[in-house]
Design an enzyme around this catalytic site. Sequence first.
Site, PDB file in Angstrom:
ATOM      1  N   GLU A   1       9.528   0.915  -1.185  1.00  0.00           N
ATOM      2  CA  GLU A   1       8.722  -0.238  -0.785  1.00  0.00           C
ATOM      3  C   GLU A   1       8.716  -1.165  -1.970  1.00  0.00           C
ATOM      4  O   GLU A   1       8.246  -0.784  -3.043  1.00  0.00           O
ATOM      5  CB  GLU A   1       7.278   0.196  -0.567  1.00  0.00           C
ATOM      6  CG  GLU A   1       6.890   0.498   0.842  1.00  0.00           C
ATOM      7  CD  GLU A   1       5.381   0.640   0.891  1.00  0.00           C
ATOM      8  OE1 GLU A   1       4.697  -0.384   0.789  1.00  0.00           O
ATOM      9  OE2 GLU A   1       4.911   1.778   0.971  1.00  0.00           O
TER      10      GLU A   1
ATOM     11  N   CYS B   1       1.880  -6.657  -3.084  1.00  0.00           N
ATOM     12  CA  CYS B   1       3.206  -7.066  -2.635  1.00  0.00           C
ATOM     13  C   CYS B   1       3.108  -7.809  -1.315  1.00  0.00           C
ATOM     14  O   CYS B   1       4.000  -8.556  -0.951  1.00  0.00           O
ATOM     15  CB  CYS B   1       4.137  -5.869  -2.539  1.00  0.00           C
ATOM     16  SG  CYS B   1       3.573  -4.639  -1.405  1.00  0.00           S
TER      17      CYS B   1
END
Length: 514
Positions: free
Chosen positions: A266, A300
């Site tokens: 990720e 993020c």
Amino acid sequence: PRSATGPDATRRAPSSSASGVDDRSSRSRQPAVRTLQSPADHRRTVGQVQDALPEQVSAAIAAAAAAFPAWDRSPADQRAQCLDAAADRLEAHLGELVVLCCREAGKSIPDGIAEVREAADFCRYYAARAREAFAAPLELPGPTGERNQLSLHGRGVFVCISPWNFPLAIFTGQVAAALAAGNTVVAKPAEQTPLIAARAVELLRAAGVPDAALQLLPGDGPSVGTPLVADPRIAGVAFTGSVATAQRINRQLAERNGPIVPLIAETGGQNAMVVDASALPEQVVGDVLQSSFQSTGQRCSALRVLYIQEDVAERMLTMLAGAMAELQIGDPWDLATDVGPVIDTDAQQALAAHCARMDREARLIYRCSLPPETDHGSFIAPVAYELDNIEQLDGEVFGPVLHVIRYRSDALDEVIAAINGTGFGLTFGIHSRIDHHIRRLTGSDQPGVRAGNRYVNRNMIGAVVGVQPFGGEALSGTGPKAGGPHYLPRFAVERALSVNTAAAGGNAALLSLD
Ligand code: UN1
């Protein structure tokens, strides 16, 4: 509780006791003790950590490998019970963990509370999925006289490498998933946040995870991450962090002379939101503020590039600047604080360099002012700039910096192409009351913006475990989504068993395979 001293502040995370690694072999080389400073005030010491030595990396893998067969063969329900108990313990220690999140990672109190909740949610969610998918083999159809089964098993020693921006939630989430699937784990927390990881390990072990099944190796990438990933004994890597590091891990895994193993990554994003002229301005401003500046923009999922239809841009930007002027920046201990520090001086300097470039190359919309109490911490004033196009940015800017671009109402296709042209594909938001705009941008009718998580008329952060499974595509990650139903099987191997039951002559053992 503003003081950074006290029992928790001096907690040590010696790698020997936190990881269960036998450190006798390291007598010749004394591990260096590293002092951790609070991001909010570098004069405050949070605690100390002994980083792992190379020989401890190898010993941790050996110990986790030795613990694997028993943990993998334990009933899925038993592993799930450990994770449920870990969730209870995390919640029971909420206050202490929030304090640690604030001190070590500079998190605000609400963000710290959300961390603990998310960590507990991950444990319970993966426990439930393990009970569903790992408890009993799936019976598959076949001809008479044949029995076919498909079952999921742990892969072996899983390496979990987690980031500092969710030092408890993502750390615990990766570890819980790997353990639920039957793996044993060697976890390397971010260099900046080893203390909270050490506390999470203590709580997981107290909940019943065998010591050897969960090894903690604090340290940096070159001395811990690289030898871990290069070791042929590991069976998979779960990584959350930068694109560059994910690409490096991918290369290391490809080049080593060992089994072919999965990388579950990720990474970052260049997350955009599109606001058209039909959007509700007050709602837009609130959602933009939250998406860009909550957690000091260090998610993020955070909004980086805001596209506003030119007809309403001036009004929206005036409102946005007014709202930014109200942001409280300062000590994360203060409940009134909206925006705390960034993680460390390296991050602060990188962001300051980006802002200096933007000051020359973009138009300043608004910059918050920093109060004097921020002088000794790694703070960056939340700021918004107007750009001509998204190509002016090179990569993700991981902090409280918002970029705004105006677009013409007939240019939606160009906007979609520009966003997709960044190569990322993590989060995307749209504010609109026009149905076909929403459908077009989210890709319901035609290829729209490529993004793993799409948000309509709301903020675009804070994905909830089990509700909004989280993760991106392309440069933003490999999938599957964390906190989603397809995550656990990626940590597992599948085995099929086909038995000619007729040949066994009615052998009861074969007929009742489980
Ligand atoms: C990250 O910042 O690495 O949706 C992930 C969110 C979080 C995920 C962020 N659940 O903001």
